[in-house]
Design a protein around this motif. Structure first.
Motif, PDB file in Angstrom:
ATOM      1  N   ARG A  78       3.610  -8.818 -30.792  1.00  0.00           N
ATOM      2  CA  ARG A  78       4.199  -7.487 -30.635  1.00  0.00           C
ATOM      3  C   ARG A  78       3.330  -6.619 -29.737  1.00  0.00           C
ATOM      4  O   ARG A  78       3.842  -5.932 -28.841  1.00  0.00           O
ATOM      5  CB  ARG A  78       4.371  -6.819 -32.006  1.00  0.00           C
ATOM      6  CG  ARG A  78       5.139  -5.498 -31.943  1.00  0.00           C
ATOM      7  CD  ARG A  78       4.979  -4.704 -33.222  1.00  0.00           C
ATOM      8  NE  ARG A  78       3.598  -4.274 -33.415  1.00  0.00           N
ATOM      9  CZ  ARG A  78       3.031  -3.240 -32.780  1.00  0.00           C
ATOM     10  NH1 ARG A  78       3.724  -2.528 -31.910  1.00  0.00           N
ATOM     11  NH2 ARG A  78       1.779  -2.920 -33.031  1.00  0.00           N
ATOM     12  N   ARG A  79       2.020  -6.643 -29.951  1.00  0.00           N
ATOM     13  CA  ARG A  79       1.102  -5.853 -29.120  1.00  0.00           C
ATOM     14  C   ARG A  79       1.162  -6.285 -27.655  1.00  0.00           C
ATOM     15  O   ARG A  79       1.056  -5.456 -26.749  1.00  0.00           O
ATOM     16  CB  ARG A  79      -0.331  -5.970 -29.637  1.00  0.00           C
ATOM     17  CG  ARG A  79      -0.597  -5.254 -30.951  1.00  0.00           C
ATOM     18  CD  ARG A  79      -2.096  -5.099 -31.170  1.00  0.00           C
ATOM     19  NE  ARG A  79      -2.787  -6.390 -31.097  1.00  0.00           N
ATOM     20  CZ  ARG A  79      -3.036  -7.178 -32.137  1.00  0.00           C
ATOM     21  NH1 ARG A  79      -2.630  -6.808 -33.351  1.00  0.00           N
ATOM     22  NH2 ARG A  79      -3.678  -8.320 -31.991  1.00  0.00           N
ATOM     23  N   ASP A  80       1.326  -7.595 -27.430  1.00  0.00           N
ATOM     24  CA  ASP A  80       1.369  -8.110 -26.060  1.00  0.00           C
ATOM     25  C   ASP A  80       2.740  -7.964 -25.418  1.00  0.00           C
ATOM     26  O   ASP A  80       2.905  -8.269 -24.232  1.00  0.00           O
ATOM     27  CB  ASP A  80       0.966  -9.594 -26.045  1.00  0.00           C
ATOM     28  CG  ASP A  80      -0.512  -9.791 -26.326  1.00  0.00           C
ATOM     29  OD1 ASP A  80      -1.303  -8.892 -25.961  1.00  0.00           O
ATOM     30  OD2 ASP A  80      -0.879 -10.829 -26.899  1.00  0.00           O
ATOM     31  N   GLU A 140       2.136  -9.815 -35.158  1.00  0.00           N
ATOM     32  CA  GLU A 140       1.594  -8.544 -34.697  1.00  0.00           C
ATOM     33  C   GLU A 140       0.918  -8.692 -33.335  1.00  0.00           C
ATOM     34  O   GLU A 140       1.034  -7.802 -32.476  1.00  0.00           O
ATOM     35  CB  GLU A 140       0.595  -7.998 -35.721  1.00  0.00           C
ATOM     36  CG  GLU A 140      -0.004  -6.641 -35.376  1.00  0.00           C
ATOM     37  CD  GLU A 140       1.038  -5.551 -35.208  1.00  0.00           C
ATOM     38  OE1 GLU A 140       0.758  -4.578 -34.476  1.00  0.00           O
ATOM     39  OE2 GLU A 140       2.138  -5.659 -35.798  1.00  0.00           O
ATOM     40  N   ALA A 141       0.249  -9.818 -33.107  1.00  0.00           N
ATOM     41  CA  ALA A 141      -0.390 -10.050 -31.809  1.00  0.00           C
ATOM     42  C   ALA A 141       0.649 -10.152 -30.702  1.00  0.00           C
ATOM     43  O   ALA A 141       0.472  -9.594 -29.610  1.00  0.00           O
ATOM     44  CB  ALA A 141      -1.238 -11.314 -31.867  1.00  0.00           C
ATOM     45  N   HIS A 185       0.155 -13.139 -21.046  1.00  0.00           N
ATOM     46  CA  HIS A 185      -0.707 -12.863 -22.196  1.00  0.00           C
ATOM     47  C   HIS A 185      -1.568 -14.070 -22.576  1.00  0.00           C
ATOM     48  O   HIS A 185      -2.515 -13.928 -23.347  1.00  0.00           O
ATOM     49  CB  HIS A 185       0.133 -12.397 -23.390  1.00  0.00           C
ATOM     50  CG  HIS A 185       0.825 -13.480 -24.148  1.00  0.00           C
ATOM     51  ND1 HIS A 185       1.940 -14.147 -23.640  1.00  0.00           N
ATOM     52  CD2 HIS A 185       0.592 -14.020 -25.363  1.00  0.00           C
ATOM     53  CE1 HIS A 185       2.354 -15.034 -24.527  1.00  0.00           C
ATOM     54  NE2 HIS A 185       1.558 -14.989 -25.569  1.00  0.00           N
ATOM     55  N   ASP A 198      -0.036 -11.867 -38.820  1.00  0.00           N
ATOM     56  CA  ASP A 198      -1.017 -11.583 -37.771  1.00  0.00           C
ATOM     57  C   ASP A 198      -0.542 -12.098 -36.412  1.00  0.00           C
ATOM     58  O   ASP A 198      -0.714 -11.422 -35.380  1.00  0.00           O
ATOM     59  CB  ASP A 198      -2.368 -12.213 -38.117  1.00  0.00           C
ATOM     60  CG  ASP A 198      -3.042 -11.528 -39.297  1.00  0.00           C
ATOM     61  OD1 ASP A 198      -2.637 -10.397 -39.631  1.00  0.00           O
ATOM     62  OD2 ASP A 198      -3.956 -12.135 -39.887  1.00  0.00           O
TER      63      ASP A 198
END
Length: 205
Positions: A103-105, A100-101, A152, A97
């Motif tokens: 990666r999104r940012d 993934e966070a 971020h 998780d």
């Protein structure tokens, strides 16, 4: 190497409580205090080449810093494996998780914070098999007066200011590797302004 004081640069993560955390022992994912030194510890097995007084010349121990900001930014950009900032590292540290966070940012290849650090005590050169060029390893270190926070994590800025009141916290406007260029340009502008503000020495005729 002889003991002395050295001001340089390094990177950190930000903990959930808004403190800076390091990557190497004894502050790997542990919080750095405000206004106090952290002290390096060698964690090598006693039957190999440690534990020893950190930093040891032929070891990986010591608190990392780079005297030149340009070297740190180049290491993050060009040698992520040796700098310790890779997608794999984030996955190991925080799990799927967390990975993934990031990666999104768009922050898989940058740290949370880049800032000034003041090292003291024994100093050693980089570990040749583990560190990018320009690295120094210190016995003691404390957080300096300038901290750049990745965009971020802008929500953490008030907490970071409260936890490190002596430091100037600057939140980035850009993300990812472009943030590194922003830091470089900001520091160059700041240095230029400081040089202009210094009083000129009078020459005697």
């Amino acid at each position: 190497m002889n003991a002395r004081t050295l001001t340089g640069w390094r990177w950190w993560q930000v903990s959930e409580s808004g403190y800076l955390s390091g990557f190497h022992t004894p502050y790997a994912r542990a919080e750095w205090p405000s206004g106090a030194d952290v002290t390096a510890v060698c964690n090598q097995d006693a039957d190999s080449h440690g534990p020893q007084d950190a930093p040891w010349p032929d070891c990986e121990c010591g608190v990392r810093l780079m005297p030149e900001l340009a070297d740190l930014l180049a290491g993050i950009r060009n040698e992520p494996e040796r700098t310790g900032i890779t997608p794999h590292v984030w996955r190991v540290i925080g799990g799927a998780d967390y990975y993934e966070a990031r990666r999104r940012d768009g922050v898989l290849y940058v740290p949370d914070v880049i800032g000034e650090v003041v090292a003291s005590g024994r100093l050693e050169d980089a570990c040749p098999w583990d560190d990018p060029p320009g690295t120094m390893r210190a016995e003691h270190a404390r957080i300096g007066t300038r901290l750049y926070v990745s965009q971020h994590l802008w929500r953490y800025a008030p907490v970071l200011r409260a936890n490190y009141p002596h430091a100037r916290i600057r939140v980035g406007r850009r993300t990812g590797l472009a943030w590194l260029d922003e830091i470089r340009k900001t520091e160059a502008t700041t240095t230029k302004k400081r040089s202009k503000s210094k009083p000129k020495e009078r020459t005697q005729s």
